[in-house]
Design a protein around this motif. Structure first.
Motif, PDB file in Angstrom:
ATOM      1  N   THR A  67      19.813  34.652  44.879  1.00  0.00           N
ATOM      2  CA  THR A  67      20.569  35.862  44.570  1.00  0.00           C
ATOM      3  C   THR A  67      21.624  36.082  45.641  1.00  0.00           C
ATOM      4  O   THR A  67      21.324  35.998  46.836  1.00  0.00           O
ATOM      5  CB  THR A  67      19.648  37.092  44.477  1.00  0.00           C
ATOM      6  N   ALA A  68      22.849  36.351  45.200  1.00  0.00           N
ATOM      7  CA  ALA A  68      23.943  36.649  46.121  1.00  0.00           C
ATOM      8  C   ALA A  68      24.662  37.895  45.642  1.00  0.00           C
ATOM      9  O   ALA A  68      24.717  38.181  44.444  1.00  0.00           O
ATOM     10  CB  ALA A  68      24.923  35.482  46.189  1.00  0.00           C
ATOM     11  N   ILE A  69      25.195  38.635  46.612  1.00  0.00           N
ATOM     12  CA  ILE A  69      26.025  39.804  46.338  1.00  0.00           C
ATOM     13  C   ILE A  69      27.424  39.450  46.824  1.00  0.00           C
ATOM     14  O   ILE A  69      27.605  39.077  47.989  1.00  0.00           O
ATOM     15  CB  ILE A  69      25.505  41.054  47.069  1.00  0.00           C
ATOM     16  N   ILE A  70      28.396  39.527  45.937  1.00  0.00           N
ATOM     17  CA  ILE A  70      29.759  39.156  46.289  1.00  0.00           C
ATOM     18  C   ILE A  70      30.641  40.394  46.166  1.00  0.00           C
ATOM     19  O   ILE A  70      30.689  41.032  45.107  1.00  0.00           O
ATOM     20  CB  ILE A  70      30.283  38.017  45.394  1.00  0.00           C
ATOM     21  N   LEU A  71      31.300  40.735  47.259  1.00  0.00           N
ATOM     22  CA  LEU A  71      32.211  41.876  47.302  1.00  0.00           C
ATOM     23  C   LEU A  71      33.624  41.350  47.127  1.00  0.00           C
ATOM     24  O   LEU A  71      34.031  40.423  47.825  1.00  0.00           O
ATOM     25  CB  LEU A  71      32.084  42.597  48.643  1.00  0.00           C
ATOM     26  N   LEU A  72      34.370  41.953  46.202  1.00  0.00           N
ATOM     27  CA  LEU A  72      35.714  41.451  45.892  1.00  0.00           C
ATOM     28  C   LEU A  72      36.771  42.533  46.021  1.00  0.00           C
ATOM     29  O   LEU A  72      36.563  43.672  45.596  1.00  0.00           O
ATOM     30  CB  LEU A  72      35.766  40.924  44.460  1.00  0.00           C
ATOM     31  N   ARG A  73      37.900  42.137  46.558  1.00  0.00           N
ATOM     32  CA  ARG A  73      39.122  42.931  46.464  1.00  0.00           C
ATOM     33  C   ARG A  73      39.987  42.236  45.423  1.00  0.00           C
ATOM     34  O   ARG A  73      40.108  41.010  45.421  1.00  0.00           O
ATOM     35  CB  ARG A  73      39.840  42.991  47.809  1.00  0.00           C
ATOM     36  N   VAL A  74      40.576  43.042  44.548  1.00  0.00           N
ATOM     37  CA  VAL A  74      41.300  42.514  43.401  1.00  0.00           C
ATOM     38  C   VAL A  74      42.631  43.250  43.290  1.00  0.00           C
ATOM     39  O   VAL A  74      42.729  44.424  43.653  1.00  0.00           O
ATOM     40  CB  VAL A  74      40.460  42.723  42.113  1.00  0.00           C
ATOM     41  N   GLU A  75      43.646  42.556  42.781  1.00  0.00           N
ATOM     42  CA  GLU A  75      44.923  43.224  42.521  1.00  0.00           C
ATOM     43  C   GLU A  75      44.661  44.483  41.712  1.00  0.00           C
ATOM     44  O   GLU A  75      43.915  44.467  40.726  1.00  0.00           O
ATOM     45  CB  GLU A  75      45.857  42.295  41.745  1.00  0.00           C
ATOM     46  N   ARG A  76      45.267  45.565  42.134  1.00  0.00           N
ATOM     47  CA  ARG A  76      44.981  46.906  41.603  1.00  0.00           C
ATOM     48  C   ARG A  76      44.994  46.987  40.077  1.00  0.00           C
ATOM     49  O   ARG A  76      44.120  47.591  39.477  1.00  0.00           O
ATOM     50  CB  ARG A  76      45.982  47.884  42.199  1.00  0.00           C
TER      51      ARG A  76
END
Length: 101
Positions: A13-22
């Motif tokens: 299990t992994a938790i991935i935090l993402l920043r994405v183009e608005r």
């Protein structure tokens, strides 16, 4: 962390935090939600735009998902991947989030 999957098999299990183009948050979320190994995708407030919960059979499968499925999504501008070591909640999260759906 290796957790039991739906069929009793052990899963990473992994938790991935993402920043994405608005303007692309929903598009990216929908694309990721349809990706094998992605269990849940949440849009969130704060420093990140999306949180992706991944459950796969092995670390190699996680590496493939991140490098082959997520890296080509150009709208993802930054990411942070965390591996889960141990689950402390006795709740069945899938059952909790599917209530009323």
């Amino acid at each position: 962390m290796i957790f039991p999957g739906k069929g009793g098999e052990m899963m990473v299990t992994a938790i991935i935090l993402l920043r994405v183009e608005r303007t692309k948050v929903n598009d990216v979320a929908e694309k990721l939600a349809d990706t094998e190994g992605v269990s849940e995708v949440y849009s969130v407030s704060g420093r990140y735009d999306l949180i992706v919960i991944v459950r796969v059979a092995s670390n190699d499968d996680l590496a493939d998902l991140v490098t082959e499925k997520m890296n080509p999504i150009k709208e993802i501008t930054d990411s942070e991947t965390m591996l889960a070591f141990k689950a402390f909640s006795p709740h069945d999260l899938e059952a909790m989030f599917s209530v009323g759906m």
